[in-house]
Design a protein around this motif. Structure first.
Motif, PDB file in Angstrom:
ATOM      1  N   TYR A 275     -12.923  13.399 -10.681  1.00  0.00           N
ATOM      2  CA  TYR A 275     -13.881  12.521  -9.997  1.00  0.00           C
ATOM      3  C   TYR A 275     -14.252  11.288 -10.815  1.00  0.00           C
ATOM      4  O   TYR A 275     -15.380  10.821 -10.780  1.00  0.00           O
ATOM      5  CB  TYR A 275     -15.125  13.305  -9.570  1.00  0.00           C
ATOM      6  N   THR A 276     -13.293  10.772 -11.542  1.00  0.00           N
ATOM      7  CA  THR A 276     -13.539   9.602 -12.388  1.00  0.00           C
ATOM      8  C   THR A 276     -12.906   8.320 -11.841  1.00  0.00           C
ATOM      9  O   THR A 276     -13.001   7.280 -12.478  1.00  0.00           O
ATOM     10  CB  THR A 276     -12.990   9.853 -13.814  1.00  0.00           C
ATOM     11  N   THR A 277     -12.302   8.393 -10.689  1.00  0.00           N
ATOM     12  CA  THR A 277     -11.667   7.210 -10.121  1.00  0.00           C
ATOM     13  C   THR A 277     -12.717   6.138  -9.827  1.00  0.00           C
ATOM     14  O   THR A 277     -13.798   6.430  -9.323  1.00  0.00           O
ATOM     15  CB  THR A 277     -10.892   7.584  -8.846  1.00  0.00           C
TER      16      THR A 277
ATOM     17  N   ALA B  53     -19.287  10.389  -5.556  1.00  0.00           N
ATOM     18  CA  ALA B  53     -20.624  10.993  -5.581  1.00  0.00           C
ATOM     19  C   ALA B  53     -20.623  12.288  -6.395  1.00  0.00           C
ATOM     20  O   ALA B  53     -21.663  12.710  -6.893  1.00  0.00           O
ATOM     21  CB  ALA B  53     -21.100  11.264  -4.163  1.00  0.00           C
ATOM     22  N   GLU B  54     -19.470  12.898  -6.530  1.00  0.00           N
ATOM     23  CA  GLU B  54     -19.357  14.162  -7.267  1.00  0.00           C
ATOM     24  C   GLU B  54     -19.485  13.976  -8.780  1.00  0.00           C
ATOM     25  O   GLU B  54     -19.873  14.910  -9.492  1.00  0.00           O
ATOM     26  CB  GLU B  54     -17.998  14.832  -6.966  1.00  0.00           C
ATOM     27  N   LEU B  55     -19.162  12.780  -9.292  1.00  0.00           N
ATOM     28  CA  LEU B  55     -19.121  12.557 -10.746  1.00  0.00           C
ATOM     29  C   LEU B  55     -20.398  12.971 -11.486  1.00  0.00           C
ATOM     30  O   LEU B  55     -20.313  13.643 -12.512  1.00  0.00           O
ATOM     31  CB  LEU B  55     -18.759  11.104 -11.061  1.00  0.00           C
TER      32      LEU B  55
ATOM     33  N   GLU C 297     -20.144   7.481  -3.295  1.00  0.00           N
ATOM     34  CA  GLU C 297     -19.789   8.063  -1.995  1.00  0.00           C
ATOM     35  C   GLU C 297     -18.924   9.289  -2.250  1.00  0.00           C
ATOM     36  O   GLU C 297     -18.255   9.375  -3.284  1.00  0.00           O
ATOM     37  CB  GLU C 297     -19.015   7.057  -1.138  1.00  0.00           C
ATOM     38  N   LEU C 298     -18.909  10.192  -1.300  1.00  0.00           N
ATOM     39  CA  LEU C 298     -18.068  11.376  -1.437  1.00  0.00           C
ATOM     40  C   LEU C 298     -16.606  10.970  -1.584  1.00  0.00           C
ATOM     41  O   LEU C 298     -16.136  10.044  -0.917  1.00  0.00           O
ATOM     42  CB  LEU C 298     -18.231  12.303  -0.233  1.00  0.00           C
TER      43      LEU C 298
ATOM     44  N   ARG D 121     -19.158   9.227 -18.664  1.00  0.00           N
ATOM     45  CA  ARG D 121     -20.193   8.655 -17.794  1.00  0.00           C
ATOM     46  C   ARG D 121     -21.017   7.612 -18.543  1.00  0.00           C
ATOM     47  O   ARG D 121     -21.346   6.556 -17.990  1.00  0.00           O
ATOM     48  CB  ARG D 121     -21.104   9.757 -17.237  1.00  0.00           C
ATOM     49  N   GLN D 122     -21.339   7.897 -19.800  1.00  0.00           N
ATOM     50  CA  GLN D 122     -22.129   6.951 -20.597  1.00  0.00           C
ATOM     51  C   GLN D 122     -21.362   5.648 -20.832  1.00  0.00           C
ATOM     52  O   GLN D 122     -21.919   4.553 -20.684  1.00  0.00           O
ATOM     53  CB  GLN D 122     -22.528   7.589 -21.931  1.00  0.00           C
TER      54      GLN D 122
END
Length: 183
Positions: free
Chosen positions: A151-153, A90-92, A122-123, A107-108
């Protein structure tokens, strides 16, 4: 004799890195048929910790994370027995480009790869707790990549491909209502 030794060393130097690059693919291909409902496959960044849980297998890929995500999703989608539930941190979406250069492009690209899937966020701590809980009874496979953005997992919780969540709900409702079996 010395020439043979030098030639052997040169061949090993050239061939071993190529073999190592495909070891993670072979591991995925070997492990996937053994995995099923409730198992997890995790495509992690380079800082992902080595777990002390015996139910978690960590494989170093030394590969680009998006390449690993694509390969694993394609393998799972080709399988006859499992389907992935894609879970992301959720942080990403909140990681700033100024704090983590490259995160916007990542992200893109990830969004394109995951197009058509219903990825949930999710967190991170919740996902790690779920992995810990799952690893007590079921196998978790972690593929570590060269990714160096937080936070890319990408977490894949596996479900049975031939049994939908809706079918499970209908069956449970019939059981609760006392309906006769098999109808």
């Amino acid at each position: 004799m010395r020439r043979l030794s030098l030639l052997t060393s040169l061949l090993i130097t050239l061939i071993l890195p190529c073999l190592a690059q495909d070891n993670w693919r072979a591991a995925v291909d070997q492990k996937l048929p053994l995995l099923g409902h409730r198992n997890w496959i995790v495509i992690a960044d380079s800082a992902y910790p080595q777990s002390s849980s015996p139910g978690i297998d960590v494989i170093e890929t030394n590969a680009d994370q998006l390449e690993v995500v694509q390969y694993v999703l394609a393998a799972v989608n080709k399988s006859i027995h499992v389907r992935p539930e894609v879970l992301l941190d959720a942080e990403l979406p909140y990681v700033a480009e100024s704090d983590a250069p490259g995160v916007t492009g990542y992200r893109q690209q990830l969004e394109k790869i995951l197009a058509g899937s219903s990825a949930q966020h999710e967190l991170h701590t919740s996902l790690i707790q779920q992995l810990d809980d799952a690893s007590k009874m079921y196998r978790v496979v972690v593929l570590k990549t060269r990714m160096a953005i937080p936070y890319t997992t990408v977490f894949l919780r596996l479900n049975a491909k031939y049994w939908s969540d809706d079918a499970e709900k209908r069956m449970r409702a019939k059981m609760a209502a006392g309906a006769p079996p098999g109808r």
